[in-house]
Design an enzyme around this catalytic site. Sequence first.
Site, PDB file in Angstrom:
ATOM      1  N   CYS A 194       0.880  -1.055  -0.116  1.00 30.78           N
ATOM      2  CA  CYS A 194       0.022  -0.046   0.229  1.00 30.78           C
ATOM      3  C   CYS A 194       1.010   1.312   0.013  1.00 30.78           C
ATOM      4  CB  CYS A 194      -0.831  -0.145   1.132  1.00 30.78           C
ATOM      5  SG  CYS A 194      -1.688   1.501   1.348  1.00 30.78           S
ATOM      6  N   CYS A 233     -13.727  19.475   5.887  1.00 28.27           N
ATOM      7  CA  CYS A 233     -13.544  18.214   5.037  1.00 28.27           C
ATOM      8  C   CYS A 233     -14.323  18.236   3.867  1.00 28.27           C
ATOM      9  CB  CYS A 233     -13.205  16.951   6.099  1.00 28.27           C
ATOM     10  SG  CYS A 233     -14.826  16.497   6.702  1.00 28.27           S
ATOM     11  N   GLN A 277      -5.960  13.234  12.915  1.00 30.53           N
ATOM     12  CA  GLN A 277      -6.083  13.421  11.584  1.00 30.53           C
ATOM     13  C   GLN A 277      -4.971  12.540  11.019  1.00 30.53           C
ATOM     14  OE1 GLN A 277      -7.384  15.284   9.593  1.00 30.53           O
ATOM     15  NE2 GLN A 277      -8.353  17.074  10.316  1.00 30.53           N
ATOM     16  N   ASP A 307     -14.984  22.104  13.641  1.00 30.50           N
ATOM     17  CA  ASP A 307     -14.467  21.004  13.176  1.00 30.50           C
ATOM     18  C   ASP A 307     -15.385  19.900  12.848  1.00 30.50           C
ATOM     19  OD1 ASP A 307     -12.672  19.482  11.319  1.00 30.50           O
ATOM     20  OD2 ASP A 307     -11.280  18.958  12.736  1.00 30.50           O
ATOM     21  N   GLU A 353     -17.362  18.013  22.700  1.00 28.80           N
ATOM     22  CA  GLU A 353     -17.284  16.756  21.956  1.00 28.80           C
ATOM     23  C   GLU A 353     -18.464  15.770  22.546  1.00 28.80           C
ATOM     24  OE1 GLU A 353     -17.019  13.860  19.543  1.00 28.80           O
ATOM     25  OE2 GLU A 353     -15.746  15.394  19.055  1.00 28.80           O
TER      26      GLU A 353
END
Length: 458
Positions: free
Chosen positions: A170, A414, A289, A387, A339
Amino acid sequence: MSTPSTEPRPTRPQRGEELTLHIDSLAFGGAGVARHEGGWVVFVREALPGDTVRAVVTKRKRHYGEARLLEVVEPSPDRVEPKADHPGAPWQVMPYEKQLEIKAAQVEDALRRLGHLDGFEMLPIVPAVEQWRYRNKLEFSFGTDRENGELICGFHAPGSWEDIVHVEDCLLQSEKGNAARRAVLEWARAQGHTAYDRRTQLGELRNLVIREGRRTGELQVRLVVSEGVEIEAGSLNAAVEADSLLITEIDTVGETTAGGTTERVAGEETITEELGGLTFRLGGQSFFQTNTEMAEKLYAVTADVAKLQGWERLYDLFCGIGTIGLSLASRSGEVWGLEIVEEAIVNALDNAKLNDISNTHYFAGDVRTALRELVEKAGRPDVVVVDPPRAGLSQKVVRRILEAAPKRIVYVSCNPTTLAPNAAQMVEAGYALKTVQPVDMFPQTPHIECVALLERER
């Protein structure tokens, strides 16, 4: 009385019909866009602007359809030879400079066309530090070779939930990560383990998650199996060199590596990674990330546009394990993180302690329902950093942020197609979209991140 339209309706081919198409552009997500007779739009995966292709219709709607590429009849001048047979790197057939050009254009197009936004500064895209072997985490799927029945490990074929493409090397993963994946596969074959089949709901092995500390070199291997499957832990530990070796049992039919019950086989529960001078502990299911080097670039952009002077109250919404808020803590008066995932909040608190950061406060809660309570407890924010996941923010969450009335909103996105309507709602409420900075976190793929700055004007 309106006059009936004299324009011909687009010709809609039948499913299974083969078409010869010229690809004009790329849609967000990476599919090539062509127009059939009468203007019927066809999305063709793996096709590039400038290609002439032969494709078979797989989906037929009134105004558009989808087709599977059969053959590139005449390649685009931009098309290059792929470096690897890798379904996770569909844009490798384009030069990297072209990838950057298209990604930046797609961000701007989404904001202008979907958000009807204007007057903002579109900053040049930040290119990736590494174009290959940049991911610190990869999730592989187990499958069965259709020809010889052998256990394989790789990625789903494009558009398929059951066909697995075996990957030997990969190129999105480090050599160390590749060696660990091959070791697990060899062990599994020797043990006689089988791949889980979602049709029959039989089989043992589902997924393999490999995470690596790019800065520390630590390696975490997590094997995801069906509920009740017995794994010989000693032989697995002997076969794989890992700093953290975990097994997760999942009982759902759908494919997921989240949830279930996780047991430590060997090593530690977590590995450590360094990001922007800070240290983070990463558990088997911690969000982090997946490109460490580019996360540092992304957070540096976030810090620049936040314009913090050291006294501000900063809200870090959808804070995860605290990476963004902790990276901004030294520039802020105080940071308040919110969160919904309780385990992530525990990780954020641990990471603050690990880095001797004392001006951060973290709470578990749904931003939609908990933000008002946070404002009552902490006071109104000067700056909000948000985010969100790919789906973006619901209108209600946007309204809650607007009620908090921060001076600046830094939106880390994103998905520009969900950023656009969110930003439009904020602009309508009195904010101005000032700058947008695309950041290429994922070379060879259509995915793109960007950081948008909105400032309150009224």
